[in-house]
Write a protein that holds these residues in place. Structure first.
Motif, short mmCIF file in Angstrom:
data_model
loop_
_atom_site.label_atom_id
_atom_site.label_comp_id
_atom_site.label_asym_id
_atom_site.label_seq_id
_atom_site.Cartn_x
_atom_site.Cartn_y
_atom_site.Cartn_z
N TRP A 111 -15.84 -11.28 33.65
CA TRP A 111 -15.31 -10.27 32.89
C TRP A 111 -15.84 -9.30 31.79
N GLN B 219 -10.73 -12.23 32.61
CA GLN B 219 -11.67 -11.65 33.88
C GLN B 219 -10.77 -11.05 35.55
N ASN C 9 -6.74 -10.24 34.31
CA ASN C 9 -5.59 -12.00 33.86
C ASN C 9 -5.02 -11.22 32.59
N PRO D 65 -8.72 -17.74 31.48
CA PRO D 65 -9.22 -16.38 32.62
C PRO D 65 -9.25 -15.58 31.08
#
Length: 351
Positions: free
Chosen positions: A317, A236, A267, A11
């Motif tokens: 993202w 992300q 993250n 992530p």
């Protein structure tokens, strides 16, 4: 029940620009004039991945590479055929057997290392001379010619302590090294890192050893506008939430919302190298829209103001603003720390 799973993407990722890396090396090679331009790829290629960096730069024309340890050299040997690879930390007793059979060369920096290499009938080597940094190297005030007599020295080198500013020590080191180069026979001589290259031809000698500027760092003002950004961390969104006026955000409640606002939770955190110096100061980008970091950076999570990005939602993202000079100014960290601290949880993706 399923017995196995395919490897899902992480992530968080590093978007790494191959063209920018190669451009930076070519600009540094041009700035190096008649000197050969090498590349420092220690610390896992300054965090980008040493093997990938070596591969891309060798395709661009680089033939001289520098690492710190024998473990770093060992990992690169499958890619090093036809290339020069030097190990800057020399040889301990524990390294000797490997060094004697490796195509990589030790950079000898102490009388004990020289004696160890001589007694083992070691072959070609490099030698480091300390000219004023008081780090690794033979003391410039000693009889370097006598200490290194009989060695097959490929590269005699030193290292500038203050090339990134206007300290007069740089010129002093250059004069000391030039004098020693007249006394000690070697195939070639090397003094300049990225910043040293930018100091001009008197500092170039035969080989330059850029590091920081290859990876997007700007070592001196005259490199600004020429060095391109190579590394962009991306993470992300794990959650989008509403923060109500009067609510606090993050550890120790260092940010209090003065209005209802949207927040995105990413993250990434200080365990990944996005350190607490960015707390309340860093910036994340949704396209060209800046999203300020709210409150403190957590170990694994980051909270940003998403009020200007109503289209951002879970799974999207976002890019971290990681222009190195700007990020260094925001965080109080050096450009070197920003690069080498990037953690192992990133997928490293070359584009």
């Amino acid at each position: 029940m399923p017995t196995g799973f395919s490897s899902a993407p992480a992530p968080l990722r590093l978007s790494l620009d191959t063209a920018a890396l190669e451009h930076n090396w070519r600009w540094l090679a041009q700035m190096s004039g008649r000197a050969t331009c090498g590349a420092a790829i220690k610390a896992n290629g300054y965090g980008l991945g040493a093997a990938e960096v070596m591969g891309h730069l060798s395709q661009a024309g680089c033939r001289d590479f520098f690492v710190a340890t024998w473990a770093e050299a060992r990992a690169l040997l499958p890619l090093a055929d036809g290339l020069s690879l030097s190990v800057l930390h020399g040889i301990r007793n524990e390294d000797l057997a490997e060094a004697l059979t490796s195509p990589a060369r030790p950079v000898l920096s102490t009388p004990d290392q020289i004696a160890r290499w001589r007694n083992a009938n070691g072959g070609p080597c490099d030698v480091m001379v300390d000219t004023g940094m008081n780090r690794l190297g033979l003391d410039w005030r000693s009889d370097v010619a006598q200490a290194t007599g009989g060695l097959n020295i490929i590269t005699l080198m030193s290292h500038l302590a203050c090339a990134d500013d206007d300290n007069p020590l740089s010129a002093i080191q250059q004069r000391r090294f030039a004098a020693i180069a007249q006394q000690v026979p070697a195939e070639r001589y090397s003094l300049s890192n990225s910043a040293g290259i930018c100091l001009g031809s008197d500092y170039h000698f035969g080989v330059t050893r850029p590091g920081l500027a290859l990876y997007g760092g700007v070592p001196r003002p005259n490199a600004a506008g020429h060095i391109r950004q190579v590394v962009t961390p991306q993470a992300q969104v794990l959650q989008r939430r509403t923060v109500q006026a009067g609510d606090t955000v993050g550890y120790n409640a260092t940010f209090t919302a003065t209005r209802d606002m949207a927040a995105a939770i990413l993250n990434i955190g200080y365990a990944d190298g996005y350190l607490r110096g960015f707390s309340g100061r860093g910036m994340v980008l949704a396209g060209d829209r800046p999203l300020p970091v709210l409150g403190r950076v957590s170990m694994d999570l980051l909270i940003v103001d998403a009020s200007l990005a109503p289209d951002i939602s879970e799974g999207d993202w976002l890019s971290i603003d990681y222009d190195l000079p700007r990020a260094a100014a925001a965080s109080g960290l050096s450009q070197y720390e920003l690069l080498t601290g990037l953690g192992q949880r990133f997928d490293r993706i070359w584009t």
